[in-house]
Design a protein around this motif. Structure first.
Motif, PDB file in Angstrom:
ATOM      1  N   GLN A 174       0.894  -1.212  -0.014  1.00  0.00           N
ATOM      2  CA  GLN A 174      -0.253  -0.106   0.103  1.00  0.00           C
ATOM      3  C   GLN A 174       0.935   1.056  -0.079  1.00  0.00           C
ATOM      4  OE1 GLN A 174      -2.969   0.071   3.234  1.00  0.00           O
ATOM      5  NE2 GLN A 174      -3.783   2.079   2.662  1.00  0.00           N
ATOM      6  N   LEU A 175       2.126   1.149   0.735  1.00  0.00           N
ATOM      7  CA  LEU A 175       2.802   2.447   0.816  1.00  0.00           C
ATOM      8  C   LEU A 175       3.419   2.718  -0.654  1.00  0.00           C
ATOM      9  CD1 LEU A 175       4.521   4.365   2.438  1.00  0.00           C
ATOM     10  CD2 LEU A 175       6.359   2.696   2.773  1.00  0.00           C
ATOM     11  N   ILE A 176       3.841   1.475  -1.201  1.00  0.00           N
ATOM     12  CA  ILE A 176       4.316   1.592  -2.744  1.00  0.00           C
ATOM     13  C   ILE A 176       3.282   2.240  -3.673  1.00  0.00           C
ATOM     14  CG2 ILE A 176       5.420   0.509  -4.608  1.00  0.00           C
ATOM     15  CD1 ILE A 176       6.255  -1.704  -2.638  1.00  0.00           C
ATOM     16  N   LEU A 177       1.967   1.832  -3.648  1.00  0.00           N
ATOM     17  CA  LEU A 177       0.988   2.461  -4.240  1.00  0.00           C
ATOM     18  C   LEU A 177       0.743   3.737  -4.004  1.00  0.00           C
ATOM     19  CD1 LEU A 177      -1.888  -0.464  -4.096  1.00  0.00           C
ATOM     20  CD2 LEU A 177      -0.518   0.344  -6.212  1.00  0.00           C
ATOM     21  N   TYR A 178       0.844   4.172  -2.915  1.00  0.00           N
ATOM     22  CA  TYR A 178       0.553   5.593  -2.521  1.00  0.00           C
ATOM     23  C   TYR A 178       1.950   6.694  -2.777  1.00  0.00           C
ATOM     24  CZ  TYR A 178      -3.724   4.356   0.429  1.00  0.00           C
ATOM     25  OH  TYR A 178      -5.038   4.043   0.783  1.00  0.00           O
ATOM     26  N   THR A 179       3.089   6.107  -2.659  1.00  0.00           N
ATOM     27  CA  THR A 179       4.073   6.779  -2.826  1.00  0.00           C
ATOM     28  C   THR A 179       4.843   6.622  -4.228  1.00  0.00           C
ATOM     29  OG1 THR A 179       4.663   6.376  -0.390  1.00  0.00           O
ATOM     30  CG2 THR A 179       6.481   7.173  -1.749  1.00  0.00           C
ATOM     31  N   GLY A 180       4.618   5.555  -4.886  1.00  0.00           N
ATOM     32  CA  GLY A 180       5.406   5.523  -6.244  1.00  0.00           C
ATOM     33  C   GLY A 180       6.530   4.523  -5.924  1.00  0.00           C
ATOM     34  N   THR A 181       7.550   4.405  -6.898  1.00  0.00           N
ATOM     35  CA  THR A 181       8.555   3.560  -6.747  1.00  0.00           C
ATOM     36  C   THR A 181       9.860   4.267  -6.521  1.00  0.00           C
ATOM     37  OG1 THR A 181       8.825   3.245  -9.309  1.00  0.00           O
ATOM     38  CG2 THR A 181       7.403   1.624  -8.235  1.00  0.00           C
ATOM     39  N   SER A 182       9.886   5.282  -6.417  1.00  0.00           N
ATOM     40  CA  SER A 182      11.142   6.115  -5.956  1.00  0.00           C
ATOM     41  C   SER A 182      11.553   5.689  -4.656  1.00  0.00           C
ATOM     42  CB  SER A 182      11.290   7.592  -6.116  1.00  0.00           C
ATOM     43  OG  SER A 182      12.213   8.211  -5.457  1.00  0.00           O
ATOM     44  N   LEU A 183      12.957   4.886  -4.676  1.00  0.00           N
ATOM     45  CA  LEU A 183      13.506   4.816  -3.332  1.00  0.00           C
ATOM     46  C   LEU A 183      13.706   5.773  -2.463  1.00  0.00           C
ATOM     47  CD1 LEU A 183      15.881   2.042  -4.710  1.00  0.00           C
ATOM     48  CD2 LEU A 183      13.626   1.827  -4.143  1.00  0.00           C
ATOM     49  N   GLN A 184      14.021   6.808  -3.157  1.00  0.00           N
ATOM     50  CA  GLN A 184      14.398   8.094  -2.137  1.00  0.00           C
ATOM     51  C   GLN A 184      13.110   8.582  -1.575  1.00  0.00           C
ATOM     52  OE1 GLN A 184      17.650   9.796  -2.038  1.00  0.00           O
ATOM     53  NE2 GLN A 184      16.449  10.417   0.105  1.00  0.00           N
ATOM     54  N   ALA A 185      11.917   8.548  -2.213  1.00  0.00           N
ATOM     55  CA  ALA A 185      10.790   8.963  -1.688  1.00  0.00           C
ATOM     56  C   ALA A 185      10.392   7.865  -0.490  1.00  0.00           C
ATOM     57  CB  ALA A 185       9.555   9.135  -2.761  1.00  0.00           C
ATOM     58  N   LEU A 186      10.230   6.639  -1.156  1.00  0.00           N
ATOM     59  CA  LEU A 186       9.976   5.545  -0.263  1.00  0.00           C
ATOM     60  C   LEU A 186      10.794   5.689   1.483  1.00  0.00           C
ATOM     61  CD1 LEU A 186       9.622   2.480  -2.728  1.00  0.00           C
ATOM     62  CD2 LEU A 186       7.728   3.668  -1.120  1.00  0.00           C
ATOM     63  N   VAL A 187      12.066   5.710   1.236  1.00  0.00           N
ATOM     64  CA  VAL A 187      12.808   5.855   2.315  1.00  0.00           C
ATOM     65  C   VAL A 187      12.231   6.990   3.329  1.00  0.00           C
ATOM     66  CG1 VAL A 187      14.993   6.647   3.261  1.00  0.00           C
ATOM     67  CG2 VAL A 187      15.079   4.891   1.581  1.00  0.00           C
ATOM     68  N   ARG A 214      -0.666  11.604  -0.847  1.00  0.00           N
ATOM     69  CA  ARG A 214      -0.467  10.984  -2.380  1.00  0.00           C
ATOM     70  C   ARG A 214      -0.452  12.093  -3.512  1.00  0.00           C
ATOM     71  NH1 ARG A 214      -4.922   7.726   0.015  1.00  0.00           N
ATOM     72  NH2 ARG A 214      -6.237   8.841  -1.044  1.00  0.00           N
ATOM     73  N   SER A 215       0.491  11.818  -4.459  1.00  0.00           N
ATOM     74  CA  SER A 215       0.521  12.896  -5.568  1.00  0.00           C
ATOM     75  C   SER A 215      -0.941  12.682  -6.470  1.00  0.00           C
ATOM     76  CB  SER A 215       1.570  12.540  -6.692  1.00  0.00           C
ATOM     77  OG  SER A 215       1.590  11.030  -6.957  1.00  0.00           O
ATOM     78  N   ILE A 216      -1.015  13.374  -7.264  1.00  0.00           N
ATOM     79  CA  ILE A 216      -2.496  13.327  -8.121  1.00  0.00           C
ATOM     80  C   ILE A 216      -2.480  11.986  -9.095  1.00  0.00           C
ATOM     81  CG2 ILE A 216      -1.327  14.979  -9.968  1.00  0.00           C
ATOM     82  CD1 ILE A 216      -4.162  15.614 -10.712  1.00  0.00           C
ATOM     83  N   GLU A 217      -1.215  11.750  -9.387  1.00  0.00           N
ATOM     84  CA  GLU A 217      -0.663  10.335 -10.106  1.00  0.00           C
ATOM     85  C   GLU A 217      -1.224   9.300  -9.171  1.00  0.00           C
ATOM     86  OE1 GLU A 217       1.316  12.962 -10.011  1.00  0.00           O
ATOM     87  OE2 GLU A 217       1.626  13.708 -12.279  1.00  0.00           O
ATOM     88  N   GLN A 218      -0.734   9.121  -8.193  1.00  0.00           N
ATOM     89  CA  GLN A 218      -1.148   8.270  -7.353  1.00  0.00           C
ATOM     90  C   GLN A 218      -2.626   7.902  -6.823  1.00  0.00           C
ATOM     91  OE1 GLN A 218       2.239   7.085  -8.073  1.00  0.00           O
ATOM     92  NE2 GLN A 218       1.460   5.711  -6.669  1.00  0.00           N
ATOM     93  N   TYR A 288       7.406  -2.787 -10.753  1.00  0.00           N
ATOM     94  CA  TYR A 288       6.118  -2.908  -9.886  1.00  0.00           C
ATOM     95  C   TYR A 288       4.587  -2.241 -10.611  1.00  0.00           C
ATOM     96  CZ  TYR A 288       3.722  -2.681  -5.542  1.00  0.00           C
ATOM     97  OH  TYR A 288       2.770  -3.098  -4.510  1.00  0.00           O
ATOM     98  N   GLY A 289       5.080  -1.169 -11.245  1.00  0.00           N
ATOM     99  CA  GLY A 289       3.883  -0.616 -11.970  1.00  0.00           C
ATOM    100  C   GLY A 289       3.162  -1.515 -12.964  1.00  0.00           C
ATOM    101  N   VAL A 290       4.153  -2.438 -13.674  1.00  0.00           N
ATOM    102  CA  VAL A 290       3.836  -3.244 -14.599  1.00  0.00           C
ATOM    103  C   VAL A 290       3.065  -4.523 -13.876  1.00  0.00           C
ATOM    104  CG1 VAL A 290       4.474  -5.255 -16.198  1.00  0.00           C
ATOM    105  CG2 VAL A 290       5.578  -2.902 -16.276  1.00  0.00           C
ATOM    106  N   LYS A 291       3.523  -4.721 -12.665  1.00  0.00           N
ATOM    107  CA  LYS A 291       2.719  -5.967 -11.963  1.00  0.00           C
ATOM    108  C   LYS A 291       1.372  -5.522 -11.477  1.00  0.00           C
ATOM    109  CE  LYS A 291       3.065  -8.351  -7.553  1.00  0.00           C
ATOM    110  NZ  LYS A 291       3.692  -8.785  -6.343  1.00  0.00           N
TER     111      LYS A 291
END
Length: 339
Positions: A174-187, A214-218, A288-291
């Protein structure tokens, strides 16, 4: 060597004289440099022991010269050289001339008091080049590619473990869905979660809703997920929230169209026998986005996805030409989509 092996060896104090850290995931490249710095250099020596060069401005000869110069007041040193484009097939500007023979000679007889890290944000190196072949034979290449979907989830859980807490079931995803796949942002989000839940705590889905912006994209991503799961109440609530935040309806339509286009492309390629990893490479997307797109696309036939893309194109035209109220047009589209 792969990234995990390199990090494990560095952690044990087993160093290579030269590393080539390359790939699209710049965060992993910086983590490799940070690990080397921590293991090789004492904190009080960093000012004297770490040198940085940009190879678009400095020739590789200067980097080798630095590595061959005895360290001053410190036992060893780290030389970091960024933008090593001469290792790729990319066309260089020609402002700086690099003596690759000098680098090849250094590989044969490196100093024992210096470590050089060359970095380049490129998915592939040009293995036709002699210097790349020589670096490969020296086991100096460390690919820092984007993590696969499963690796990304595992990585987020590991970061939480390092920070002293854990995620509840499904919350890392859920965190990945909300934040996106940027490791820097996830950290950064993991650090925020750690402060909220405290040492030894477990973060639940309800907590995450309060913590992550969440960003508008998320939000569009989740809007489509609600529709796919036939959760109309949540879908319309999310749309209302986007409108309340004064997000432009035409932009919302554009982002919805982008996600459905990805779903169409992923489904089409999967039907042709491509793996998710191959699709990610083909489309230039994170695995992850493809999955997630593959999971969403499973709810639709390919023809249905093509029809939806046509409806979105028509809606975009009607909005821009003033033939329909923008918000009403979006709401009617969601109702047709859900039906």
């Amino acid at each position: 060597m792969d990234y995990k092996t390199a990090m494990k060896h560095i952690g044990k104090g087993q160093f290579k004289p030269v590393y080539i850290a390359y790939g699209a995931e710049s965060y992993l490249i910086q983590e490799l440099i940070a690990r080397l710095t921590d293991k090789l250099i004492e904190p009080e020596h960093k000012a004297f022991a770490v040198s940085r060069y940009d190879l678009t401005e400095t020739p590789v000869d200067a980097v080798i010269e630095e590595a061959e110069t005895l360290p001053f007041m410190v036992p060893s040193k780290l030389v970091v050289a960024t933008n090593a484009l001469f290792l790729t097939g990319a066309k260089e500007s020609g402002k700086v001339e690099h003596s690759l023979e000098r680098l090849a000679d250094y590989l044969k007889a490196p100093t024992d008091f210096s470590i050089i890290v060359f970095t380049v944000e490129a998915d592939k190196l040009d293995e036709r080049k002699k210097i790349v072949k020589a670096l490969k034979e020296a086991d100096a290449l460390v690919p820092c590619a984007m993590l696969s979907a499963d690796e990304l989830t595992g990585w987020v859980n590991q970061e939480a473990e390092k920070a002293g807490f854990s995620f509840g079931p499904g919350v890392a995803e859920q965190l990945i869905l909300y934040t996106g796949t940027s490791l820097q942002a996830l950290v950064k989000e993991v650090e925020k979660c750690a402060l909220y839940v405290g040492q030894g705590g477990t973060l639940q889905a309800a907590d995450l809703e309060q913590l992550v912006t969440r960003s508008i994209e998320q939000n569009i991503f989740l809007l489509i997920e609600h529709i796919v799961q036939v959760k109309l109440d949540q879908a319309f609530t999310m749309l209302s929230e986007l409108i309340r935040r004064k997000e432009e309806p035409i932009k919302i339509v554009m982002l919805i169209a982008r996600q459905f286009r990805i779903m169409f492309q992923v489904k089409d390629l999967m039907q042709q026998g491509y793996s998710q990893q191959q699709i990610a490479s083909q489309l230039g997307l994170h695995p992850y986005g493809v999955k997630v797109a593959a999971g969403q696309a499973n709810k639709f036939e390919l023809k249905r996805l093509a029809d939806i893309l046509q409806q979105l194109a028509d809606l975009d035209y009607r909005m821009k030409s003033g033939k329909i109220d923008k918000v009403l047009g979006l709401e009617m589209f969601l109702l047709r989509l859900a039906s």
